[in-house]
Write a protein that holds these residues in place. Structure first.
Motif, PDB file in Angstrom:
ATOM      1  N   LYS A  70       0.462  -1.486  -0.212  1.00 53.21           N
ATOM      2  CA  LYS A  70       0.413  -0.027   0.134  1.00 53.21           C
ATOM      3  C   LYS A  70       0.399   1.079  -0.359  1.00 53.21           C
ATOM      4  O   LYS A  70       0.762   2.105  -0.954  1.00 53.21           O
ATOM      5  CB  LYS A  70      -0.668  -0.175   1.089  1.00 53.21           C
TER       6      LYS A  70
ATOM      7  N   GLU B 226      -1.643  -8.459  -9.665  1.00 54.58           N
ATOM      8  CA  GLU B 226      -2.213  -7.885  -9.813  1.00 54.58           C
ATOM      9  C   GLU B 226      -2.856  -7.583 -11.075  1.00 54.58           C
ATOM     10  O   GLU B 226      -3.831  -7.308 -12.338  1.00 54.58           O
ATOM     11  CB  GLU B 226      -1.981  -6.526  -8.993  1.00 54.58           C
TER      12      GLU B 226
ATOM     13  N   ALA C 103       7.299  -0.047 -13.239  1.00 59.33           N
ATOM     14  CA  ALA C 103       5.384  -0.039 -14.169  1.00 59.33           C
ATOM     15  C   ALA C 103       5.389  -1.409 -15.279  1.00 59.33           C
ATOM     16  O   ALA C 103       6.414  -2.206 -15.390  1.00 59.33           O
ATOM     17  CB  ALA C 103       5.981   0.756 -15.029  1.00 59.33           C
TER      18      ALA C 103
ATOM     19  N   LYS D  11       2.557   1.769  -3.596  1.00 61.22           N
ATOM     20  CA  LYS D  11       2.075   1.720  -5.287  1.00 61.22           C
ATOM     21  C   LYS D  11       1.672   3.235  -4.780  1.00 61.22           C
ATOM     22  O   LYS D  11       0.378   3.789  -4.532  1.00 61.22           O
ATOM     23  CB  LYS D  11       0.485   0.813  -4.280  1.00 61.22           C
ATOM     24  N   SER D  12       1.380   3.596  -6.577  1.00 54.00           N
ATOM     25  CA  SER D  12       0.896   4.969  -6.426  1.00 54.00           C
ATOM     26  C   SER D  12       0.240   4.829  -8.042  1.00 54.00           C
ATOM     27  O   SER D  12       0.931   4.121  -9.174  1.00 54.00           O
ATOM     28  CB  SER D  12       1.988   6.371  -7.197  1.00 54.00           C
ATOM     29  N   LYS D  13      -1.345   4.476  -7.987  1.00 50.55           N
ATOM     30  CA  LYS D  13      -1.773   3.969  -9.342  1.00 50.55           C
ATOM     31  C   LYS D  13      -1.101   2.637  -9.954  1.00 50.55           C
ATOM     32  O   LYS D  13      -2.019   1.564  -8.513  1.00 50.55           O
ATOM     33  CB  LYS D  13      -2.136   5.064 -10.660  1.00 50.55           C
ATOM     34  N   ASN D  14      -0.068   2.572 -10.593  1.00 52.98           N
ATOM     35  CA  ASN D  14      -0.311   1.697 -11.824  1.00 52.98           C
ATOM     36  C   ASN D  14       1.343   0.652 -11.593  1.00 52.98           C
ATOM     37  O   ASN D  14       2.345   0.227 -12.355  1.00 52.98           O
ATOM     38  CB  ASN D  14      -0.569   1.207 -12.680  1.00 52.98           C
ATOM     39  N   THR D  15       2.200   2.186 -10.930  1.00 54.99           N
ATOM     40  CA  THR D  15       3.711   2.086 -10.556  1.00 54.99           C
ATOM     41  C   THR D  15       3.977   2.017  -8.936  1.00 54.99           C
ATOM     42  O   THR D  15       3.382   2.418  -8.273  1.00 54.99           O
ATOM     43  CB  THR D  15       4.129   3.338 -10.510  1.00 54.99           C
TER      44      THR D  15
END
Length: 443
Positions: free
Chosen positions: A232, A263, A303, A235-239
């Motif tokens: 948690k 994911e 990413a 994670k930042s959006k999808n990176t």
């Protein structure tokens, strides 16, 4: 009996029980129907896998009779497991398990019920040993969980001896699966050969395994919690921020990698986890994780990206001697007459071994990358098939497809790496000279 059903159920709960007719499931069904104060509403599910002929039918009829006697609603699913295995490319064990739980879940959803299965302490010990032999991570050594979502296993504290004693005490009949005695199944081999030897060291071996799995499960639960918190945080959006992740202990880091792979629907293999871990530590790198999907790290940011994989085109004449395939395998090429084959010195373990009739080859012969429109007619096929379609049907990953070689003459493809030859160049009783291509593994 060391079973406390109130640990799993509330009064008047509805429970779907998997009832095979064996001693374990009969004990569980009887216990929930008659031997408790919770007044549970029991619903039985039975699956006829059609694997044991008349014996499978006998089991189904026994379950029908038992449910009628005990006034238990029964749902039966009849399935051809062998056909389904072939269709879905699964083992009988994997396929059977998937069918069972799909059936249990659908029935449970219909009645808003929990699911109870009759796994025992003995099953737990077998599972742990099975996973240990395969080189499992910590999760596999946690054994069978007492509860997972809406599935509960109330008999996990009981051995097979406990089950047999319960059946005897309550005069319960049950059926026996004859395949349980066959040691060509891995679990049966563990049950009949490995566990008895371990019980010579510790008669309470199964209970000892339970204590160990409980300890491992506690540790795994805490490590998974730490991984979830780290996931948690990075994670930042999808990176994902690898600066933070690379400083975590490897046991936490690997669990975070598993969460990332999950994911995006990637395989949770040891190879994938180790490959991602390496570029996380390096802070930079790019790996092809599946088909045309990549995991890339730039400036310590991870990413997932999509891109085309282009393997540089290759083509060279086929001639006697060794050559290295793009797949990393080594092959030996020999031109032989039908008498010479008897004197070939066998110093290699042959994995892929084909013979091409020289008299049926048209023009020059080359080893090359497959091309659009390539076709081949293998001996197992009744018709010519496009190479691309053949590779897709066999679920060969895109990056591997471009590495596989074909052998071709002026008329087209005559062999495909890993699959075999076209029937056009198959050797027969009239063959006098042939080319032999063998994958080699030097001892």
């Amino acid at each position: 009996m060391r079973v406390c059903l109130s640990e799993y159920f509330n009064k008047n709960d509805t429970v779907v029980v998997g009832l095979s007719g064996g001693a374990d499931s009969v004990t569980l069904t009887h216990l929930m129907k008659f031997n408790n104060d919770l007044e549970l509403k029991v619903i039985a599910c039975h699956i006829n896998h059609n694997l044991r002929g008349e014996e499978s039918l006998r089991d189904m009829e026994f379950v029908k009779s038992l449910c009628k006697e005990w006034d238990i609603p029964l749902f039966i699913k009849d399935v051809d497991i062998k056909a389904l295995c072939k269709k879905d490319n699964l083992s009988e064990e994997e396929c059977g398990r998937k069918v069972r739980y799909d059936f249990f879940n659908k029935t449970a959803d219909k009645f808003c019920a929990k699911i109870a299965t009759a796994h025992t302490l003995s099953d737990n010990a077998e599972t742990v040993l099975f996973n240990l032999a395969r080189g499992s991570a910590l999760k596999g050594l946690c054994g069978i969980p007492k509860q997972r979502e809406n599935i509960v296993r109330p008999l996990l504290s009981l051995t097979r001896s406990d089950i047999e004693a319960y059946c005897k005490k309550h005069n319960l009949s049950y059926v026996t699966d004859s395949t349980n005695e066959k040691t060509d199944y891995t679990r049966n081999y563990i049950r009949h050969n490995i566990i008895p030897e371990l019980k010579r060291i510790n008669p309470a071996f199964e209970t000892a395994v339970l204590r160990t799995t409980q300890s491992i499960s506690s540790d795994d639960e805490y490590l998974s919690y730490l991984a979830g918190e780290c996931y948690k945080k990075i994670k930042s959006k999808n990176t994902f921020d690898c600066n933070t992740l690379k400083n975590e202990h490897k046991s936490v880091r690997n669990r975070v990698i598993r969460l990332i792979l999950s994911e995006f629907g990637f395989e949770l293999s040891h190879k994938n986890i180790e490959s991602v871990d390496k570029i996380i530590i390096d802070g930079v790198g790019k790996i092809n994780i599946k088909d045309n999907m990549f995991i890339e790290i730039k400036d310590n940011i991870l990413a997932v990206s999509e891109g085309k994989i282009k393997e540089e085109y290759f083509e060279f004449p086929l001639k006697d001697g060794r050559f290295l395939s793009k797949t990393g395998k080594t092959y030996n090429v020999q031109t032989l007459d039908t008498n010479q084959i008897k004197t070939v010195h066998k110093v290699y373990k042959k994995l892929f071994d084909i013979s091409l009739d020289c008299g049926k080859i048209c023009g020059s012969i080359v080893v090359r990358q497959r091309k659009s429109g390539d076709k081949i007619k293998l001996k197992d096929n009744m018709y010519t098939k496009k190479v691309k379609k053949l590779l897709c049907e066999n679920e060969i990953p895109l990056q591997e497809r471009q590495k596989l070689f074909v052998i071709a003459d002026d008329a087209g493809v005559i062999a495909l790496e890993g699959f075999g030859i076209d029937v056009r160049v198959k050797c027969d009783e009239n063959t006098t000279c042939f080319i032999r291509v063998s994958e080699i593994c030097e001892d």
